[in-house]
Design an enzyme around this catalytic site. Sequence first.
Site, PDB file in Angstrom:
ATOM      1  N   CYS A   2       1.728 -27.786 -37.168  1.00 25.39           N
ATOM      2  CA  CYS A   2       1.000 -27.487 -38.403  1.00 25.39           C
ATOM      3  C   CYS A   2       0.277 -26.166 -38.196  1.00 25.39           C
ATOM      4  O   CYS A   2       0.141 -25.680 -37.091  1.00 25.39           O
ATOM      5  CB  CYS A   2      -0.034 -28.574 -38.671  1.00 25.39           C
ATOM      6  SG  CYS A   2       0.656 -30.211 -38.784  1.00 25.39           S
ATOM      7  N   ARG A  27       4.691 -22.526 -39.813  1.00 26.88           N
ATOM      8  CA  ARG A  27       4.422 -23.642 -38.882  1.00 26.88           C
ATOM      9  C   ARG A  27       4.560 -24.994 -39.572  1.00 26.88           C
ATOM     10  O   ARG A  27       4.524 -26.038 -38.938  1.00 26.88           O
ATOM     11  CB  ARG A  27       3.022 -23.515 -38.288  1.00 26.88           C
ATOM     12  CG  ARG A  27       2.782 -22.263 -37.453  1.00 26.88           C
ATOM     13  CD  ARG A  27       1.383 -22.244 -36.900  1.00 26.88           C
ATOM     14  NE  ARG A  27       1.179 -23.365 -35.994  1.00 26.88           N
ATOM     15  CZ  ARG A  27       1.484 -23.333 -34.698  1.00 26.88           C
ATOM     16  NH1 ARG A  27       2.014 -22.242 -34.167  1.00 26.88           N
ATOM     17  NH2 ARG A  27       1.284 -24.376 -33.926  1.00 26.88           N
ATOM     18  N   TRP A  74       2.986 -30.063 -41.192  1.00 26.18           N
ATOM     19  CA  TRP A  74       4.359 -30.457 -40.839  1.00 26.18           C
ATOM     20  C   TRP A  74       4.236 -31.929 -40.474  1.00 26.18           C
ATOM     21  O   TRP A  74       3.751 -32.272 -39.395  1.00 26.18           O
ATOM     22  CB  TRP A  74       4.856 -29.641 -39.659  1.00 26.18           C
ATOM     23  CG  TRP A  74       6.265 -29.995 -39.274  1.00 26.18           C
ATOM     24  CD1 TRP A  74       6.662 -30.907 -38.333  1.00 26.18           C
ATOM     25  CD2 TRP A  74       7.467 -29.487 -39.845  1.00 26.18           C
ATOM     26  NE1 TRP A  74       8.020 -30.976 -38.284  1.00 26.18           N
ATOM     27  CE2 TRP A  74       8.552 -30.125 -39.189  1.00 26.18           C
ATOM     28  CE3 TRP A  74       7.752 -28.558 -40.830  1.00 26.18           C
ATOM     29  CZ2 TRP A  74       9.872 -29.844 -39.498  1.00 26.18           C
ATOM     30  CZ3 TRP A  74       9.073 -28.285 -41.128  1.00 26.18           C
ATOM     31  CH2 TRP A  74      10.113 -28.920 -40.477  1.00 26.18           C
ATOM     32  N   ASN A  98      -3.889 -30.188 -35.620  1.00 26.05           N
ATOM     33  CA  ASN A  98      -2.490 -29.953 -35.277  1.00 26.05           C
ATOM     34  C   ASN A  98      -2.249 -30.690 -33.966  1.00 26.05           C
ATOM     35  O   ASN A  98      -2.950 -30.485 -32.992  1.00 26.05           O
ATOM     36  CB  ASN A  98      -2.215 -28.449 -35.100  1.00 26.05           C
ATOM     37  CG  ASN A  98      -0.782 -28.207 -34.609  1.00 26.05           C
ATOM     38  OD1 ASN A  98       0.101 -29.014 -34.877  1.00 26.05           O
ATOM     39  ND2 ASN A  98      -0.568 -27.134 -33.857  1.00 26.05           N
ATOM     40  N   GLY A  99      -1.277 -31.591 -33.971  1.00 30.02           N
ATOM     41  CA  GLY A  99      -0.956 -32.332 -32.750  1.00 30.02           C
ATOM     42  C   GLY A  99      -0.657 -33.781 -33.085  1.00 30.02           C
ATOM     43  O   GLY A  99      -0.428 -34.138 -34.235  1.00 30.02           O
ATOM     44  N   GLU A 477      28.133 -25.749 -27.096  1.00 30.90           N
ATOM     45  CA  GLU A 477      26.937 -25.252 -27.792  1.00 30.90           C
ATOM     46  C   GLU A 477      26.716 -23.782 -27.460  1.00 30.90           C
ATOM     47  O   GLU A 477      26.369 -22.978 -28.316  1.00 30.90           O
ATOM     48  CB  GLU A 477      25.730 -26.100 -27.418  1.00 30.90           C
ATOM     49  CG  GLU A 477      24.398 -25.596 -27.934  1.00 30.90           C
ATOM     50  CD  GLU A 477      24.332 -25.437 -29.452  1.00 30.90           C
ATOM     51  OE1 GLU A 477      25.233 -25.920 -30.153  1.00 30.90           O
ATOM     52  OE2 GLU A 477      23.392 -24.787 -29.926  1.00 30.90           O
ATOM     53  N   LYS A 481      26.425 -20.720 -30.216  1.00 29.66           N
ATOM     54  CA  LYS A 481      25.237 -19.842 -30.263  1.00 29.66           C
ATOM     55  C   LYS A 481      25.639 -18.377 -30.189  1.00 29.66           C
ATOM     56  O   LYS A 481      25.183 -17.544 -30.955  1.00 29.66           O
ATOM     57  CB  LYS A 481      24.294 -20.155 -29.075  1.00 29.66           C
ATOM     58  CG  LYS A 481      23.415 -21.368 -29.208  1.00 29.66           C
ATOM     59  CD  LYS A 481      22.167 -21.169 -30.007  1.00 29.66           C
ATOM     60  CE  LYS A 481      22.239 -21.608 -31.429  1.00 29.66           C
ATOM     61  NZ  LYS A 481      22.850 -22.879 -31.738  1.00 29.66           N
ATOM     62  N   GLU A 484      27.656 -17.209 -33.410  1.00 28.10           N
ATOM     63  CA  GLU A 484      26.995 -17.163 -34.722  1.00 28.10           C
ATOM     64  C   GLU A 484      25.943 -16.073 -34.819  1.00 28.10           C
ATOM     65  O   GLU A 484      25.587 -15.671 -35.919  1.00 28.10           O
ATOM     66  CB  GLU A 484      26.399 -18.521 -35.078  1.00 28.10           C
ATOM     67  CG  GLU A 484      25.263 -18.997 -34.201  1.00 28.10           C
ATOM     68  CD  GLU A 484      24.699 -20.333 -34.695  1.00 28.10           C
ATOM     69  OE1 GLU A 484      24.675 -20.574 -35.913  1.00 28.10           O
ATOM     70  OE2 GLU A 484      24.293 -21.142 -33.849  1.00 28.10           O
ATOM     71  N   HIS A 500      46.227 -24.389 -18.150  1.00 32.29           N
ATOM     72  CA  HIS A 500      47.311 -24.918 -19.001  1.00 32.29           C
ATOM     73  C   HIS A 500      47.549 -24.011 -20.201  1.00 32.29           C
ATOM     74  O   HIS A 500      47.922 -24.480 -21.269  1.00 32.29           O
ATOM     75  CB  HIS A 500      46.963 -26.342 -19.426  1.00 32.29           C
ATOM     76  CG  HIS A 500      46.841 -27.272 -18.263  1.00 32.29           C
ATOM     77  ND1 HIS A 500      47.928 -27.785 -17.590  1.00 32.29           N
ATOM     78  CD2 HIS A 500      45.752 -27.708 -17.594  1.00 32.29           C
ATOM     79  CE1 HIS A 500      47.518 -28.531 -16.588  1.00 32.29           C
ATOM     80  NE2 HIS A 500      46.204 -28.522 -16.555  1.00 32.29           N
ATOM     81  N   LYS A 599      20.568 -21.715 -43.194  1.00 26.62           N
ATOM     82  CA  LYS A 599      19.870 -22.636 -42.286  1.00 26.62           C
ATOM     83  C   LYS A 599      20.279 -24.081 -42.551  1.00 26.62           C
ATOM     84  O   LYS A 599      20.369 -24.869 -41.643  1.00 26.62           O
ATOM     85  CB  LYS A 599      18.352 -22.491 -42.423  1.00 26.62           C
ATOM     86  CG  LYS A 599      17.563 -23.340 -41.424  1.00 26.62           C
ATOM     87  CD  LYS A 599      17.936 -23.005 -39.986  1.00 26.62           C
ATOM     88  CE  LYS A 599      17.283 -23.916 -38.974  1.00 26.62           C
ATOM     89  NZ  LYS A 599      17.842 -23.755 -37.612  1.00 26.62           N
TER      90      LYS A 599
HETATM   91  C1  AGP Z   1      23.247 -24.244 -35.378  1.00 30.44           C
HETATM   92  O1  AGP Z   1      22.910 -23.097 -34.627  1.00 30.44           O
HETATM   93  C2  AGP Z   1      23.833 -23.915 -36.699  1.00 30.44           C
HETATM   94  N1  AGP Z   1      22.864 -23.262 -37.498  1.00 30.44           N
HETATM   95  C3  AGP Z   1      24.519 -25.084 -37.385  1.00 30.44           C
HETATM   96  O2  AGP Z   1      25.609 -25.452 -36.591  1.00 30.44           O
HETATM   97  C4  AGP Z   1      23.680 -26.364 -37.616  1.00 30.44           C
HETATM   98  O3  AGP Z   1      23.434 -26.993 -36.391  1.00 30.44           O
HETATM   99  C5  AGP Z   1      24.505 -27.298 -38.511  1.00 30.44           C
HETATM  100  O4  AGP Z   1      24.694 -26.665 -39.764  1.00 30.44           O
HETATM  101  C6  AGP Z   1      23.823 -28.670 -38.731  1.00 30.44           C
HETATM  102  O5  AGP Z   1      22.615 -28.480 -39.398  1.00 30.44           O
HETATM  103  P1  AGP Z   1      21.585 -29.725 -39.470  1.00 30.44           P
HETATM  104  O6  AGP Z   1      21.206 -30.030 -38.053  1.00 30.44           O
HETATM  105  O7  AGP Z   1      20.439 -29.252 -40.296  1.00 30.44           O
HETATM  106  O8  AGP Z   1      22.327 -30.879 -40.102  1.00 30.44           O
END
Ligand code: AGP
Length: 604
Positions: A2, A27, A74, A98-99, A477, A481, A484, A500, A599
């Site tokens: 928060c 936040r 939050w 906050n906490g 992962e 990262k 993207e 292979h 996002k």
């Molecule tokens: C992660 O770096 C990406 N932005 C994307 O893969 C994300 O994890 C995916 O769209 C799922 O989003 P969510 O966790 O909000 O469901």
Amino acid sequence: MCGIIGYTGVLPAKDILIDGLERLEYRGYDSAGIALLEDNNIILKKKTGKVAGLREAAGDIKSDSACGIGHTRWATHGGVTDINAHPHKCGQVALIHNGIIENYRELIVEYGLNEKLVSETDTEVVAALLDKLYEGDPVCAIRKAVKRLAGSFALCIMFADKPGKIYAVRNVSPMIAASCDEGSIIASDLTAVIAFSKKYFVVPEYHILTLDKNGIKVEDLKGNVVTPEILEVNWDITSAQKGGYPHYMLKEIYDQPEALRNTVTPRVKDGLPYLLDDGIPDDIFKEFQNIMVVACGTAMHAGMVGKALIEKKLRIPVTVEIASEFRYKDPIIDEKTLTIVLSQSGETIDTLEALKLAQKKGSKVLSIVNVKGSTIARESDYVLYTHAGPEIAVASTKAYTVQVAAMYILACKTGLERGIMDEASARDFMAKLMNAGEIIEETLKNANNIKLIAEEIKMAPDVFYIGRGLDYTMSLEASLKLKEISYIHAEAYAAGELKHGTIALITENVPVIAIATQEDVYSKVISNIREVKSRGAYVVLVSEDDEINDSNICDRQIKIPHLEGEFTAFATAAVLQLIAYYTSASKGLDVDKPRNLAKSVTVE
Ligand code: AGP
């Protein structure tokens, strides 16, 4: 997380507080509120929604009081409602927090506070406790209360009969303060303070602050006055939104220790996994025969890490499905399946629809979600919220590691409830998980080394991540990262599978980031590394090894702390996040808002 702010000085406080809350809004933005202290009276205005809505609602406050506190929430305890919004007022006391107060239920019983409470929050319990303990000396009341609080807190407090004064105390949760010509100001971070002063101090833990228009008194719990070290910030207000970091992503990578503490700590009671406060009954961990994990992107990768642990430790079959695939494959699940859904935003449409399909097939759904009250959370049978705070950067980092931690909590709880793990091993496991934040803190000390490596790979058209077992899962992962945010074509490959076919792509100087943290397959990975090295690859080895100094194995090394198998995931995650971050940043790309991405993917 928060955002909190307090101001007392010579200027009207209302707009100062609201302006500050707008700067702290990253936040948390579920609800916002302010409290003004005027003539022995506390004026309160709070509501759900963003700070802009609070500003409008506060338009009817005619007070020009120069003392007040503000909060942007939050949600962790209690839904997103006006009543649960901060500040909380009880009798003579108004405060913001906050906490996470872990023992708030015990305090209600011990001090008979129930009648005083109207909200669902842990914070209001602190206000009620202080009001109960208050006999005219705020510092004395705060000293008594603080000794009874368990958990993390940054508190700003006003007492109706102490005009012009704000009191504050913290443990773990961040808070900084500054004095200036216009008075004294205190806040969660510099974002809200820098407009008044570039000189500030970090509020020392378990020290009580008394702020008034002339300055700030800092005393320890014994009443000894101390003079905190004054720091000076060297960046401007625009970067302040990111707490001084150049990008939200880097801030969120460094947020991970706090995010992990806030996520794990409230789920540990007497050293054992505890989920009753989350409304998740013990019985569900005994009933299911198999687990289905459904998510997208990074969330799905976190689910895969959970699969690796559950299958290795509990021998329970776990299937991980991409939500958009799961929806159209008539999945083989039923009432004997526990479906775990992971989502940072709680709004990803593919994941939401997969959740509904699982329920239609009779499976109970437990979701791991970061945004309280989100659609996926509301639709689930059970929700285990992660407390990472708002994740602004499109590339998910802290949400990933807290999702992994949440999967680990569920795994340990399942093992304990089924007698697969005895109490001693469950305690040992949870103790190690409580330490995940420190693991990341230690690993992040590699940042400069990783920055140099990023410079060396940033122009490569292709990068390969390889590993075996858990390290292969981490590679998935890692490659997402890097792709993207740096736009480099990155690919994750099971180290044993390279020969292979894909090894045909390994030529002179092709970067291969080899993850070799798992003891049982370490030697196999090293031989796979020799295979790519002999074809000219530029190899970065991520392992616990000290300096290897063998050009037949690697060109660069990134050392992670020595950890037990599954806990290396936190260290490896931090390394791989930094590789992606520094590669993208060194290319001058928009790290926080990469092209083509959003996002939260609320479209199919
Ligand atoms: C992660 O770096 C990406 N932005 C994307 O893969 C994300 O994890 C995916 O769209 C799922 O989003 P969510 O966790 O909000 O469901």
